[in-house]
Scaffold this active site. Structure first.
Site, short mmCIF file in Angstrom:
data_model
loop_
_atom_site.label_atom_id
_atom_site.label_comp_id
_atom_site.label_asym_id
_atom_site.label_seq_id
_atom_site.Cartn_x
_atom_site.Cartn_y
_atom_site.Cartn_z
N ASN A 156 14.76 27.43 41.77
CA ASN A 156 14.90 26.06 42.43
C ASN A 156 15.49 25.84 43.52
O ASN A 156 15.96 24.70 44.10
CB ASN A 156 14.90 24.81 41.25
CG ASN A 156 13.72 24.35 40.57
OD1 ASN A 156 12.60 24.62 41.08
ND2 ASN A 156 14.12 24.43 39.18
N ASN A 196 16.88 26.72 49.70
CA ASN A 196 17.28 27.50 50.65
C ASN A 196 16.88 29.10 50.54
O ASN A 196 16.49 29.95 51.52
CB ASN A 196 19.15 27.61 50.65
CG ASN A 196 19.54 26.43 51.49
OD1 ASN A 196 19.02 25.71 52.03
ND2 ASN A 196 20.78 25.89 50.60
N LYS A 197 17.02 29.36 49.24
CA LYS A 197 16.31 30.83 48.98
C LYS A 197 14.96 30.80 49.44
O LYS A 197 14.54 31.76 50.04
CB LYS A 197 16.46 31.13 47.48
CG LYS A 197 17.81 31.75 47.10
CD LYS A 197 17.77 32.23 45.65
CE LYS A 197 18.82 33.04 44.99
NZ LYS A 197 18.45 33.42 43.66
N ASP A 209 16.87 39.22 39.02
CA ASP A 209 18.14 39.20 38.20
C ASP A 209 19.12 40.12 38.82
O ASP A 209 18.72 41.19 39.18
CB ASP A 209 17.79 39.80 36.73
CG ASP A 209 18.85 39.08 35.80
OD1 ASP A 209 18.81 37.99 35.74
OD2 ASP A 209 19.17 39.77 35.01
N THR A 210 20.55 39.81 38.49
CA THR A 210 21.52 40.49 39.31
C THR A 210 22.49 40.78 38.33
O THR A 210 22.97 39.90 37.33
CB THR A 210 22.09 39.88 40.52
OG1 THR A 210 21.00 39.61 41.57
CG2 THR A 210 23.20 40.56 41.12
N PHE A 244 30.51 33.50 45.75
CA PHE A 244 30.72 33.17 44.61
C PHE A 244 30.61 34.10 43.67
O PHE A 244 30.74 35.24 43.92
CB PHE A 244 29.19 32.31 44.42
CG PHE A 244 28.05 33.49 44.44
CD1 PHE A 244 27.47 33.74 45.40
CD2 PHE A 244 27.37 33.77 43.07
CE1 PHE A 244 26.38 34.54 45.56
CE2 PHE A 244 26.33 34.45 43.08
CZ PHE A 244 25.83 34.88 44.25
N ASP A 290 32.55 37.78 44.04
CA ASP A 290 32.79 38.23 45.34
C ASP A 290 34.41 38.63 45.76
O ASP A 290 34.48 39.39 46.49
CB ASP A 290 32.29 37.30 46.29
CG ASP A 290 30.91 37.46 46.49
OD1 ASP A 290 30.16 38.27 46.04
OD2 ASP A 290 30.14 36.18 47.16
N LYS A 302 27.72 39.52 54.72
CA LYS A 302 27.25 39.99 53.19
C LYS A 302 25.41 39.81 53.12
O LYS A 302 25.11 40.77 52.50
CB LYS A 302 27.79 38.89 52.39
CG LYS A 302 27.43 39.22 51.07
CD LYS A 302 28.09 38.18 50.13
CE LYS A 302 27.47 38.41 48.70
NZ LYS A 302 27.40 37.27 47.60
P1 IMP Z 1 21.96 36.11 38.83
O1 IMP Z 1 21.05 36.94 38.14
O2 IMP Z 1 21.57 35.99 40.33
O3 IMP Z 1 21.99 34.77 38.15
O4 IMP Z 1 23.52 36.73 38.73
C1 IMP Z 1 24.13 36.94 37.56
C2 IMP Z 1 25.53 36.67 37.74
O5 IMP Z 1 25.90 38.00 38.51
C3 IMP Z 1 26.24 35.77 38.46
O6 IMP Z 1 26.34 34.44 37.67
C4 IMP Z 1 27.37 36.10 39.07
O7 IMP Z 1 28.36 35.89 38.25
C5 IMP Z 1 27.16 37.52 39.45
N1 IMP Z 1 26.29 37.89 40.56
C6 IMP Z 1 25.19 37.82 41.11
N2 IMP Z 1 25.27 38.03 42.54
C7 IMP Z 1 26.41 38.02 42.99
C8 IMP Z 1 26.93 38.28 44.37
O8 IMP Z 1 26.48 38.34 45.16
N3 IMP Z 1 28.38 38.09 44.35
C9 IMP Z 1 29.02 37.90 43.42
N4 IMP Z 1 28.52 37.69 41.98
C10 IMP Z 1 27.41 37.77 41.97
#
Ligand code: IMP
Length: 191
Positions: A8, A11-12, A68-69, A148, A151, A171
């Site tokens: 949601n 910007n993304k 997912d990250t 965030f 980082d 970045k």
């Molecule tokens: P999401 O899957 O994008 O929600 O990322 C999961 C978690 O990984 C986030 O809550 C952050 O704690 C961390 N995270 C994801 N991307 C970044 C980033 O670019 N920099 C720093 N932390 C990140």
């Protein structure tokens, strides 16, 4: 053709919409009337990305992509990984997560880590996965106030500042997310 980006964050959506072919119209979760939280119960980053995209495609009948990250630290066998958002507990802050990680690595000289973003795309009855990786190290102290999450303690290889000290434009050029999104865009340009 309509394609849901499982987010949601306006910007993304705007950012990615500007980079993909005009015949693909990106929709947010709100645009399709999806207000519930998407499930993320898998034990891998890939699994969670796929679970979110599959949820939207199966319940709402839309082509969709989800990301997912996670941050994977070598000395911690890949932790916090899929648990990056809630490493220090369910309702913890980004600062709590960083403090926990710094504490775990207190006596460890090997500080190699990587951010990994996986995008799962469901389109035309098929699923495609895209992975972006940014290698670096976990610093010993927090530095910088931009960005965030983790980082302030992540320094990408080849650059002498943390993600949080860095200009956001830099970045966004070198990040894990940028790499995964660029692969997605290259693919969508062939559809
Ligand atoms: P999401 O899957 O994008 O929600 O990322 C999961 C978690 O990984 C986030 O809550 C952050 O704690 C961390 N995270 C994801 N991307 C970044 C980033 O670019 N920099 C720093 N932390 C990140």
């Amino acid at each position: 053709m309509e394609l849901v980006f499982a987010t949601n964050n306006a910007n993304k959506i705007k950012e990615v919409q500007a980079l993909i072919p005009q015949h693909i119209k990106l929709l947010s979760l709100k645009d399709i009337g999806c207000y519930e939280e998407l499930p993320e119960t898998q034990n891998s980053i890939e699994g969670n990305a796929r679970q979110k995209a599959d949820y939207v495609t199966s319940r709402y009948n839309y082509d969709c992509f989800a990301d997912d990250t996670g941050l994977e630290v070598d000395a911690l066998k890949g932790a916090p990984g899929v648990y990056s958002a809630r490493y220090a507990g369910a309702h913890c802050s980004p600062n709590d997560n960083m403090e926990k990680l710094l504490h775990k690595l207190k006596d460890i000289p090997l500080r190699k880590a990587r951010f990994k973003t996986v995008i799962a795309l469901n389109i035309n009855q098929g699923t495609h996965m895209f992975t972006g990786i940014c290698n670096g190290i976990i610093t010993r102290t927090k530095k910088g106030t931009n960005g965030f999450g983790y980082d302030p303690i992540f320094r990408p290889d080849g650059i002498n500042e943390t993600f949080a000290e860095m200009d956001i434009n830099l970045k966004n050029k070198i990040s894990h997310r940028a790499k995964a999104i660029n692969q997605l865009i290259a693919f969508l340009n062939t559809v």
